[in-house]
Design an enzyme around this catalytic site. Structure first.
Site, mmCIF file in Angstrom:
data_model
loop_
_atom_site.group_PDB
_atom_site.id
_atom_site.type_symbol
_atom_site.label_atom_id
_atom_site.label_comp_id
_atom_site.label_asym_id
_atom_site.label_seq_id
_atom_site.Cartn_x
_atom_site.Cartn_y
_atom_site.Cartn_z
ATOM 1 C CG HIS A 40 -1.826 1.104 1.373
ATOM 2 N ND1 HIS A 40 -1.894 1.889 2.506
ATOM 3 C CD2 HIS A 40 -2.766 1.594 0.531
ATOM 4 C CE1 HIS A 40 -2.835 2.793 2.368
ATOM 5 N NE2 HIS A 40 -3.383 2.647 1.170
ATOM 6 C CD GLU A 67 -3.027 2.303 -3.115
ATOM 7 O OE1 GLU A 67 -4.064 2.991 -3.146
ATOM 8 O OE2 GLU A 67 -2.048 2.591 -2.386
ATOM 9 C CG ASP A 69 -3.010 7.272 -3.153
ATOM 10 O OD1 ASP A 69 -4.166 6.829 -3.128
ATOM 11 O OD2 ASP A 69 -2.114 6.912 -2.345
ATOM 12 C CG HIS A 82 -3.340 9.308 0.582
ATOM 13 N ND1 HIS A 82 -3.954 10.029 1.591
ATOM 14 C CD2 HIS A 82 -4.156 8.253 0.317
ATOM 15 C CE1 HIS A 82 -5.093 9.450 1.914
ATOM 16 N NE2 HIS A 82 -5.244 8.366 1.169
ATOM 17 C CD GLU A 150 -7.249 5.803 -4.141
ATOM 18 O OE1 GLU A 150 -8.064 6.623 -3.658
ATOM 19 O OE2 GLU A 150 -6.546 5.039 -3.452
#
Length: 291
Positions: A40, A67, A69, A82, A150
């Site tokens: 993450h 993952e 952002d 993020h 994301e």
């Protein structure tokens, strides 16, 4: 052994091939056929989140899935961060004390490139920078890693879906190999996920959240996965998602986030989730291997 694992093993034996070469994004990051373990924001339990250092740490630990952002600067550059603001994970208040509330979209890429994105986490990471998405994708390619990308706060950045896909295409991430087993695009915005699917139907997509079971059929038209907060998942919910087929005519998948404890990992593994997103991928790997 869980029943679903036994079925997988039987299927592998029948076809006479190893899981690692199956054309699916759901092979375990550690080579396991159990479930995908995703680092993450990179291995953010061990390095500052969403930095090149974090994905390098994940690679060094043996994890192929990460993952991140993505947001956009004032001058239209895509960056990996993020929060909608810069103050939690950088020294922006020190460099630009009069620019509150320090929103990503109010700073140019050049200004953001000056920020220290590592010292807040640990002094050993002083000088680590906020990467552009281009820099991030280049490092992933170098590390042979795969990505859950994301699209963050799309309501703040009109057209960010098309811009993100254009950059991914330019970096070689929209070819058949990457689309088959190295890229998933997700968002908390159903409209954003739908836009990505409409623009590039071959991309695997995921909705972040746990829609009511009664609405899952509608999500299955544009989302291949439901990626839900682990506290909101149950065996029944995961089974309901698995009963549906997504836009690529394959059973929908479920990834659980953000799972950072061994007992949490074992719990969602027992639910039958297909993947776990975690700050501490080694903790999850050990837990589910022993489960």
């Amino acid at each position: 052994m869980h029943a679903r694992v036994a079925v997988t093993a039987t299927a592998i034996a029948f076809f006479g091939i190893g899981i690692a070469i199956l054309p699916t994004p759901h092979a375990g990051a550690d080579g396991s056929d159990r479930l995908v373990v995703v680092a993450h924001r990179g291995a953010s339990g061990y390095a500052p989140e969403n930095t090149l250092a974090a994905i390098d740490r994940a690679a060094a630990m043996g994890f192929g899935w990460v993952e991140n952002d993505v947001q956009r600067t004032k001058d239209g550059r895509l960056v990996v961060i993020h929060d909608a603001t810069l103050d939690r994970t950088t020294d922006v208040k020190k460099l630009f004390p009069h620019r509150a509330p320090w929103r990503v979209k109010d700073f140019t890429a050049k200004e953001i490139a000056r920020l220290d994105a590592g010292s807040w986490y640990d002094h050993r990471y002083a000088g680590v920078r906020v990467p552009t998405l281009k820099q991030y994708m280049e490092r992933l390619s170098h590390n042979h890693q795969s990505l859950i990308l994301e699209i963050k706060n799309p309501e703040l950045y009109p057209g960010i879906e098309r811009q993100t896909l254009a950059l991914l295409d330019k970096e070689g991430w929209l070819d058949s190999g990457h689309l088959r087993n190295r890229l998933i695009v997700q968002s908390f915005s159903a409209a954003s996920v739908r836009t990505v699917h409409d623009l590039r139907p071959a991309i695997s997509t995921a909705y972040l959240g746990t829609p009511p079971v009664s609405e899952l059929q509608a999500y299955s038209r544009f989302a291949d996965q439901i990626n839900g907060e682990y506290t909101k998942l149950s065996l029944g919910y995961v089974s309901a998602v698995h009963a549906l087929k997504g836009p690529h005519d394959k059973p929908m998948r479920v990834f659980a986030w953000t799972v950072n404890k061994a007992d949490e990992a074992r719990r969602v593994d027992d639910f039958g989730v297909d993947g776990v997103i975690t700050n501490v991928p080694d903790v999850v790997r050990r837990a589910v291997t022993a489960n």
